[in-house]
Design an enzyme around this catalytic site. Structure first.
Site, short mmCIF file in Angstrom:
data_model
loop_
_atom_site.label_atom_id
_atom_site.label_comp_id
_atom_site.label_asym_id
_atom_site.label_seq_id
_atom_site.Cartn_x
_atom_site.Cartn_y
_atom_site.Cartn_z
N LYS A 16 0.84 -1.21 0.00
CA LYS A 16 0.00 0.00 0.00
C LYS A 16 0.87 1.26 0.00
O LYS A 16 0.59 2.22 -0.71
CB LYS A 16 -0.94 -0.03 1.22
CG LYS A 16 -2.01 -1.10 1.09
CD LYS A 16 -2.82 -1.33 2.35
CE LYS A 16 -3.73 -2.55 2.13
NZ LYS A 16 -4.52 -2.91 3.31
N GLN B 61 -5.06 -1.84 9.51
CA GLN B 61 -4.86 -3.10 8.79
C GLN B 61 -5.47 -4.27 9.58
O GLN B 61 -5.21 -4.43 10.77
CB GLN B 61 -3.35 -3.34 8.58
CG GLN B 61 -3.02 -4.58 7.79
CD GLN B 61 -3.50 -4.52 6.33
OE1 GLN B 61 -3.47 -3.47 5.69
NE2 GLN B 61 -3.95 -5.65 5.81
N ASP C 265 -10.86 2.33 3.62
CA ASP C 265 -11.26 0.95 3.34
C ASP C 265 -12.77 0.81 3.15
O ASP C 265 -13.24 -0.20 2.66
CB ASP C 265 -10.86 0.05 4.53
CG ASP C 265 -9.52 -0.63 4.31
OD1 ASP C 265 -9.10 -0.76 3.15
OD2 ASP C 265 -8.91 -1.03 5.32
#
Ligand code: NDP
Length: 286
Positions: A53, A97, A120
């Protein structure tokens, strides 16, 4: 033989567009769009995903930062970090995460991320929005799959769509997006008795399970579009999806490889969500 849906190619096309938007943003606001990632503990897969990422951020011209908390961090410590980044004006996109260590409550931590920065789109409110057909912020993996289908001229309208897996981050939002695109959608899961009977109906089959070689040739309708979300290691330790690629590609119409299919698209859509969050914060888009 099936046509390969090249996730790397579609990804590079979309990243090129994001790069242009990021440069324009920097020119106008004198700073790059920014993504912050919180990682708790040292889960090896998470370390790799977060690194990817960060690399993608570099590629499209964002600034990025990873904040690593120890495996035994308390919920209060994680929430404090989230609060700090929620209030940092240089952070446009923020994510925690997953998976988190078992002692932490994923739902409450993910929902502590400011809605406006939720890169997200795992926030409970985003899940609700999706149900109401509001596609302003979409979870990355299903959004990436929809972008790939579009790029290859595959329209779910009127098609039988089967999604295997019903997780909050892939299966359910995937089904919602296919339904919003006028597909006739079935969701299969671990309690589905005859999986093959269901998957054989699919014009568009998405497998998001996490089990190597679950989807075999005899479970796929000839000519079907097969999207493989799974990320597994086979007996030789090689990365593979849920689909028996060799067998299924003999009769499918389209297929995504693993690696090089859904994976790169997921990261690309994270970049897209971050770019959009930055523009939204400036009132440039809704
Ligand atoms: P989860 O473990 O949260 O969900 C798996 C789903 O598969 C569950 O709904 C489960 O059913 C279902 N399932 C399990 N066994 C079977 C079976 N034998 N037959 C039918 N359904 C079954 O996983 P995720 O959704 O988070 O991820 C799925 C896979 O996708 C993983 O391999 C993951 O690594 C990968 N992934 C890949 C991404 C990418 O970018 N390429 C992004 C995100 C995930 P039940 O609900 O009944 O338990």
């Amino acid at each position: 033989m099936a046509q390969i849906i090249d996730g790397k190619l579609v990804s590079s096309e979309i990243r090129a567009q994001i790069k242009i938007k990021a440069a324009a943003f920097e020119e106008k606001y004198d700073r790059k769009p920014g993504l912050a990632v919180i990682r708790v503990g040292e889960d090896p897969a998470s370390v790799v995903y977060v690194r990817n990422k960060m690399k993608a951020c570099d590629e499209v011209g964002f600034v990025s930062a990873t904040y690593v908390l120890p495996e035994n961090a308390t919920e209060a410590e994680v929430l404090e970090k989230i609060d700090e980044l929620n209030n940092d004006p240089t952070v446009d996109g923020l994510l925690v995460q997953l998976p988190l260590p078992k002692h932490l409550d994923e739902k409450s931590i993910v929902s502590a991320v400011a809605e406006s920065k939720d890169a997200d789109a795992f926030h409970t409110l985003d899940a609700g929005r999706l149900k109401l057909n509001d596609d302003s912020i979409l979870p990355c993996t299903p959004a990436g799959i929809m972008a790939m289908l579009k790029r290859y001229g595959i329209n779910p309208a009127g098609k039988e769509c089967v999604v295997v897996g019903r997780s909050d981050i892939v299966g359910r939002p995937m089904a919602a997006l296919l339904l919003a695109a006028d597909g006739t959608v079935t969701i299969a899961h671990s309690r589905t008795p005859d999986l093959g009977a269901v998957t054989r109906r699919a014009d568009i089959l998405v497998s998001a399970v996490g089990r190597a070689a679950l989807i075999k040739k005899d479970m796929v309708k000839p000519g079907a579009v097969v999207i493989d979300v799974g990320m597994n290691r086979n007996s030789e330790g090689k990365l593979c999806g849920d689909v028996d690629f060799e067998g299924v590609s003999e009769l499918a119409g389209f297929i995504t490889p693993v690696p090089g299919g859904v994976g790169p698209m997921t990261v690309t859509m994270l970049m897209n969500n971050t770019m959009n969050a930055a523009l939204r914060a400036k009132g440039e888009i809704k």
